[in-house]
Design a protein around this motif. Sequence first.
Motif, PDB file in Angstrom:
ATOM      1  N   UNK A   1       4.254  14.082   0.437  1.00 40.85           N
ATOM      2  CA  UNK A   1       2.707  13.673   0.576  1.00 40.85           C
ATOM      3  C   UNK A   1       2.747  12.022   0.809  1.00 40.85           C
ATOM      4  N   UNK A   2       2.293  11.415  -0.629  1.00 39.06           N
ATOM      5  CA  UNK A   2       2.514  10.822  -0.687  1.00 39.06           C
ATOM      6  C   UNK A   2       3.111   9.256  -0.279  1.00 39.06           C
ATOM      7  N   UNK A   3       4.431   9.836  -0.258  1.00 39.63           N
ATOM      8  CA  UNK A   3       5.392   8.964   0.884  1.00 39.63           C
ATOM      9  C   UNK A   3       4.459   8.962   2.398  1.00 39.63           C
ATOM     10  N   UNK A   4       5.107  10.032   3.004  1.00 37.43           N
ATOM     11  CA  UNK A   4       4.321   9.934   4.094  1.00 37.43           C
ATOM     12  C   UNK A   4       2.474   9.092   4.593  1.00 37.43           C
ATOM     13  N   UNK A   5       2.036   9.230   4.031  1.00 38.07           N
ATOM     14  CA  UNK A   5       1.031   9.047   4.073  1.00 38.07           C
ATOM     15  C   UNK A   5       1.312   7.594   3.032  1.00 38.07           C
TER      16      UNK A   5
ATOM     17  N   UNK B   1       0.632  -1.567   0.306  1.00 34.99           N
ATOM     18  CA  UNK B   1       0.436  -0.250  -0.284  1.00 34.99           C
ATOM     19  C   UNK B   1       0.383   1.104   0.271  1.00 34.99           C
ATOM     20  N   UNK B   2       1.749   0.671   0.520  1.00 37.73           N
ATOM     21  CA  UNK B   2       2.665   2.640   0.312  1.00 37.73           C
ATOM     22  C   UNK B   2       3.333   2.634  -0.694  1.00 37.73           C
ATOM     23  N   UNK B   3       3.611   1.204  -1.235  1.00 36.52           N
ATOM     24  CA  UNK B   3       4.322   1.719  -2.265  1.00 36.52           C
ATOM     25  C   UNK B   3       3.308   2.421  -3.569  1.00 36.52           C
ATOM     26  N   UNK B   4       2.020   1.899  -3.594  1.00 32.19           N
ATOM     27  CA  UNK B   4       0.860   2.572  -4.204  1.00 32.19           C
ATOM     28  C   UNK B   4       0.681   3.765  -3.833  1.00 32.19           C
ATOM     29  N   UNK B   5       0.484   4.020  -2.353  1.00 36.25           N
ATOM     30  CA  UNK B   5       0.061   5.311  -2.478  1.00 36.25           C
ATOM     31  C   UNK B   5       1.369   6.873  -2.351  1.00 36.25           C
ATOM     32  N   UNK B   6       2.772   6.104  -2.478  1.00 36.03           N
ATOM     33  CA  UNK B   6       3.684   6.601  -2.548  1.00 36.03           C
ATOM     34  C   UNK B   6       4.088   7.130  -4.696  1.00 36.03           C
ATOM     35  N   UNK B   7       3.492   5.720  -5.093  1.00 44.56           N
ATOM     36  CA  UNK B   7       3.916   5.842  -6.907  1.00 44.56           C
ATOM     37  C   UNK B   7       2.787   7.162  -6.276  1.00 44.56           C
ATOM     38  N   UNK B   8       0.793   6.779  -6.906  1.00 43.71           N
ATOM     39  CA  UNK B   8      -0.091   7.855  -7.224  1.00 43.71           C
ATOM     40  C   UNK B   8       0.520   9.496  -6.626  1.00 43.71           C
ATOM     41  N   UNK B   9       1.188   9.314  -5.526  1.00 41.31           N
ATOM     42  CA  UNK B   9       2.065  11.066  -4.987  1.00 41.31           C
ATOM     43  C   UNK B   9       2.900  11.396  -6.197  1.00 41.31           C
ATOM     44  N   UNK B  10       3.238  10.728  -6.652  1.00 41.25           N
ATOM     45  CA  UNK B  10       4.402  11.342  -7.481  1.00 41.25           C
ATOM     46  C   UNK B  10       4.179  11.635  -8.824  1.00 41.25           C
ATOM     47  N   UNK B  11       3.334  10.185  -9.218  1.00 45.85           N
ATOM     48  CA  UNK B  11       2.824  10.376 -11.223  1.00 45.85           C
ATOM     49  C   UNK B  11       2.046  11.308 -11.131  1.00 45.85           C
ATOM     50  N   UNK B  12       0.950  11.244 -10.562  1.00 44.62           N
ATOM     51  CA  UNK B  12      -0.326  11.401 -11.022  1.00 44.62           C
ATOM     52  C   UNK B  12      -0.424  13.268 -10.354  1.00 44.62           C
ATOM     53  N   UNK B  13       0.960  13.994  -9.733  1.00 44.52           N
ATOM     54  CA  UNK B  13       1.455  15.346  -9.842  1.00 44.52           C
ATOM     55  C   UNK B  13       2.569  15.717 -10.282  1.00 44.52           C
TER      56      UNK B  13
END
Length: 185
Positions: free
Chosen positions: A123-127, A102-114
């Motif tokens: 924020x994605x990495x911390x969440x 889930x960390x990979x998914x959330x951090x990855x979306x934080x990087x990719x989507x923005x």
Amino acid sequence: MQTTTTKSAFNTKRMVEIALITAITCILAPLSIPIPISPVPISLTNLVIYIAVFVLSWNDALLSYVIYLLLGLAGLPVFSGFSGGFEKLAGPTGGYLIGFIFMTLIAGLGVDKFGGKKIPAVIGMVLGLAVAYIFGTAWLAYQMHISFVAALSVGVIPYLLGDALKIIIAMIVGPILKSRLASVR
């Protein structure tokens, strides 16, 4: 015919990139430092994941981590302390290994989507880390027969500074690697 060749080369390149990040995870994740107050060692797994979400897309980084996890579950000594097998997943640190999905998914979306912008990436990495901590702490508490708060004190608190440092390192190294890889693509 040219389109087929180009698409095939893209797919091959993508597979190689995923395999390379998986191999790096398999090399660095077992390098861990046990700490006396916790069954959870200090590991580089989350640092590799943070860098992977810059170098790969979020879904390729996720695929890479899942392949790593499956290699470890198959018994290859790729988990912390050069261990592997289902017993590692069933042990006190298994919740962190699952939480890293889930960390990979959330951090990855934080990087990719923005577009790799710093604030959303952090924020994605911390969440993502918080979610991994929740999975890991819940499982650690269950395995050790202690309260969630007690599990936080041995499974999270000692690692906060190091994990913040890993995020900082990833925020510096990740964009540089992404840029250099883009120049060779």
